[in-house]
Scaffold this active site. Structure first.
Site, PDB file in Angstrom:
ATOM      1  N   LYS A  13     -34.157  42.676 -58.892  1.00 46.86           N
ATOM      2  CA  LYS A  13     -35.252  43.439 -58.269  1.00 46.86           C
ATOM      3  C   LYS A  13     -34.707  44.522 -57.336  1.00 46.86           C
ATOM      4  O   LYS A  13     -35.145  45.663 -57.380  1.00 46.86           O
ATOM      5  CB  LYS A  13     -36.189  42.517 -57.466  1.00 46.86           C
ATOM      6  CG  LYS A  13     -36.863  41.435 -58.292  1.00 46.86           C
ATOM      7  CD  LYS A  13     -37.930  40.691 -57.488  1.00 46.86           C
ATOM      8  CE  LYS A  13     -37.394  39.931 -56.288  1.00 46.86           C
ATOM      9  NZ  LYS A  13     -36.474  38.838 -56.622  1.00 46.86           N
ATOM     10  N   ARG A  88     -44.736  36.831 -52.570  1.00 46.14           N
ATOM     11  CA  ARG A  88     -43.873  35.744 -53.010  1.00 46.14           C
ATOM     12  C   ARG A  88     -44.687  34.465 -53.227  1.00 46.14           C
ATOM     13  O   ARG A  88     -44.154  33.474 -53.698  1.00 46.14           O
ATOM     14  CB  ARG A  88     -42.933  35.483 -51.881  1.00 46.14           C
ATOM     15  CG  ARG A  88     -41.441  35.415 -51.841  1.00 46.14           C
ATOM     16  CD  ARG A  88     -40.571  35.866 -52.882  1.00 46.14           C
ATOM     17  NE  ARG A  88     -39.202  35.517 -52.555  1.00 46.14           N
ATOM     18  CZ  ARG A  88     -38.319  36.373 -52.067  1.00 46.14           C
ATOM     19  NH1 ARG A  88     -38.635  37.624 -51.855  1.00 46.14           N
ATOM     20  NH2 ARG A  88     -37.092  35.959 -51.813  1.00 46.14           N
ATOM     21  N   ARG A 123     -22.616  37.626 -55.953  1.00 46.35           N
ATOM     22  CA  ARG A 123     -23.248  38.782 -55.316  1.00 46.35           C
ATOM     23  C   ARG A 123     -22.665  39.054 -53.928  1.00 46.35           C
ATOM     24  O   ARG A 123     -22.376  38.151 -53.157  1.00 46.35           O
ATOM     25  CB  ARG A 123     -24.754  38.524 -55.194  1.00 46.35           C
ATOM     26  CG  ARG A 123     -25.482  39.647 -54.498  1.00 46.35           C
ATOM     27  CD  ARG A 123     -26.933  39.661 -54.824  1.00 46.35           C
ATOM     28  NE  ARG A 123     -27.686  38.686 -54.057  1.00 46.35           N
ATOM     29  CZ  ARG A 123     -29.019  38.660 -54.039  1.00 46.35           C
ATOM     30  NH1 ARG A 123     -29.700  39.513 -54.775  1.00 46.35           N
ATOM     31  NH2 ARG A 123     -29.644  37.755 -53.347  1.00 46.35           N
ATOM     32  N   ARG A 156     -24.111  36.949 -48.632  1.00 41.71           N
ATOM     33  CA  ARG A 156     -25.244  36.455 -47.851  1.00 41.71           C
ATOM     34  C   ARG A 156     -25.164  34.935 -47.718  1.00 41.71           C
ATOM     35  O   ARG A 156     -24.804  34.254 -48.676  1.00 41.71           O
ATOM     36  CB  ARG A 156     -26.550  36.837 -48.567  1.00 41.71           C
ATOM     37  CG  ARG A 156     -26.989  38.228 -48.253  1.00 41.71           C
ATOM     38  CD  ARG A 156     -28.056  38.715 -49.181  1.00 41.71           C
ATOM     39  NE  ARG A 156     -29.143  37.752 -49.404  1.00 41.71           N
ATOM     40  CZ  ARG A 156     -30.256  38.056 -50.065  1.00 41.71           C
ATOM     41  NH1 ARG A 156     -30.445  39.263 -50.537  1.00 41.71           N
ATOM     42  NH2 ARG A 156     -31.190  37.153 -50.252  1.00 41.71           N
ATOM     43  N   ARG A 167     -33.423  27.999 -53.592  1.00 42.34           N
ATOM     44  CA  ARG A 167     -34.237  29.212 -53.745  1.00 42.34           C
ATOM     45  C   ARG A 167     -34.865  29.293 -55.140  1.00 42.34           C
ATOM     46  O   ARG A 167     -35.980  29.762 -55.302  1.00 42.34           O
ATOM     47  CB  ARG A 167     -33.380  30.453 -53.480  1.00 42.34           C
ATOM     48  CG  ARG A 167     -32.998  30.572 -52.007  1.00 42.34           C
ATOM     49  CD  ARG A 167     -31.924  31.592 -51.794  1.00 42.34           C
ATOM     50  NE  ARG A 167     -32.370  32.944 -52.035  1.00 42.34           N
ATOM     51  CZ  ARG A 167     -31.576  33.945 -52.394  1.00 42.34           C
ATOM     52  NH1 ARG A 167     -30.277  33.733 -52.571  1.00 42.34           N
ATOM     53  NH2 ARG A 167     -32.055  35.145 -52.564  1.00 42.34           N
TER      54      ARG A 167
HETATM   55  P1  AMP Z   1     -34.768  38.228 -50.710  1.00 41.08           P
HETATM   56  O1  AMP Z   1     -33.766  39.184 -50.184  1.00 41.08           O
HETATM   57  O2  AMP Z   1     -35.996  38.902 -51.263  1.00 41.08           O
HETATM   58  O3  AMP Z   1     -34.193  37.218 -51.660  1.00 41.08           O
HETATM   59  O4  AMP Z   1     -35.312  37.405 -49.430  1.00 41.08           O
HETATM   60  C1  AMP Z   1     -34.447  36.603 -48.647  1.00 41.08           C
HETATM   61  C2  AMP Z   1     -35.244  35.554 -47.895  1.00 41.08           C
HETATM   62  O5  AMP Z   1     -36.189  36.202 -47.027  1.00 41.08           O
HETATM   63  C3  AMP Z   1     -36.083  34.620 -48.763  1.00 41.08           C
HETATM   64  O6  AMP Z   1     -35.336  33.540 -49.278  1.00 41.08           O
HETATM   65  C4  AMP Z   1     -37.149  34.173 -47.766  1.00 41.08           C
HETATM   66  O7  AMP Z   1     -36.645  33.224 -46.851  1.00 41.08           O
HETATM   67  C5  AMP Z   1     -37.405  35.460 -46.979  1.00 41.08           C
HETATM   68  N1  AMP Z   1     -38.469  36.282 -47.617  1.00 41.08           N
HETATM   69  C6  AMP Z   1     -38.338  37.517 -48.182  1.00 41.08           C
HETATM   70  N2  AMP Z   1     -39.516  37.949 -48.651  1.00 41.08           N
HETATM   71  C7  AMP Z   1     -40.415  36.980 -48.375  1.00 41.08           C
HETATM   72  C8  AMP Z   1     -41.800  36.817 -48.626  1.00 41.08           C
HETATM   73  N3  AMP Z   1     -42.524  37.765 -49.256  1.00 41.08           N
HETATM   74  N4  AMP Z   1     -42.391  35.664 -48.205  1.00 41.08           N
HETATM   75  C9  AMP Z   1     -41.702  34.705 -47.561  1.00 41.08           C
HETATM   76  N5  AMP Z   1     -40.401  34.779 -47.313  1.00 41.08           N
HETATM   77  C10 AMP Z   1     -39.744  35.897 -47.717  1.00 41.08           C
END
Ligand code: AMP
Length: 210
Positions: A13, A88, A123, A156, A167
């Protein structure tokens, strides 16, 4: 054009969002990047989000909903936006709908769990601008300094193997139902994400009709 990118963590994404942003001339909004920035800066939002993020679970809906509403109200979103990592959960999608924000298309980037595990464990990301790298497919420079912004390139915390599995589980239980949510509204396009980056972009542009 108001777009949503759906897909498991590691589906691509972030990578597609950066490409589409250039091609379509609209901003990309990544809730993950906004939250990571807040954690880094030790803001109130960051303090509230940190433990959820590090364990691989989702940050509470009300926190992300209010941050996204604020962000979408900014001037640069007037002509469109690309949401990466939001919504999400179904309640997040409902909140978006109820606040009168029109969505043109949700693009679901499909990748199997096995490929996701391999991708995420390799990553690396820029701590400053979020630019993605992969130790095999798109290696970061040897000095681990981001060529785009000069930030440090890191692994990360949530890309550690046990957290990746957590996740993926969260994705299947809480996020995957969004496919049905947008399909029912005639707003879902599915593109494969286990092919080349360029091919996924091509199929996405085709789904957008541009
Ligand atoms: P990402 O970089 O999109 O994988 O997001 C990293 C982390 O941020 C996720 O594992 C969640 O803990 C939090 N996060 C990001 N976007 C959301 C969302 N829309 N709702 C809830 N938690 C989020």
């Amino acid at each position: 054009m108001n777009l949503i990118l759906l897909g498991a963590p590691g589906a691509g994404k972030g990578t597609q969002a950066e490409i589409l942003k250039e091609k379509l001339g609209i901003p990309t909004i990544s809730t993950g990047n906004i939250l990571r920035e807040a954690v880094k800066n030790g803001t109130e939002l960051g303090l509230q989000a940190k433990t959820y993020m590090e364990s691989g679970s989702l940050v509470p809906d009300e926190l992300v909903i209010s941050l996204i509403k604020e962000r979408l109200a900014q001037d640069d979103c007037k002509n469109g936006f690309i949401l990466d990592g939001f919504p999400r959960t179904v309640p997040q999608a409902e909140a978006l709908e109820q606040s009168g924000i029109r969505i043109d298309l949700a693009i679901d980037i499909e990748v199997s769990d096995g490929v996701i595990l391999e991708r995420l464990s390799g990553r690396r990301v820029c701590i400053q601008c979020g630019a993605p790298f992969h130790i095999k497919n798109s290696p970061p420079p040897a000095d681990m300094i981001c060529p785009k912004c000069g930030g440090e390139i890191i692994t990360r915390k949530d890309d550690l193997p046990e957290t990746i599995k957590a996740r993926l589980k969260v994705y299947h239980v809480q996020t995957e139902p969004l496919k049905g949510f947008y399909e029912k509204r005639g707003k879902l396009a599915v593109v494969p994400g286990d092919i080349s980056i360029e091919e996924t972009t091509r199929l996405t542009m085709q789904a957008l009709g541009v």
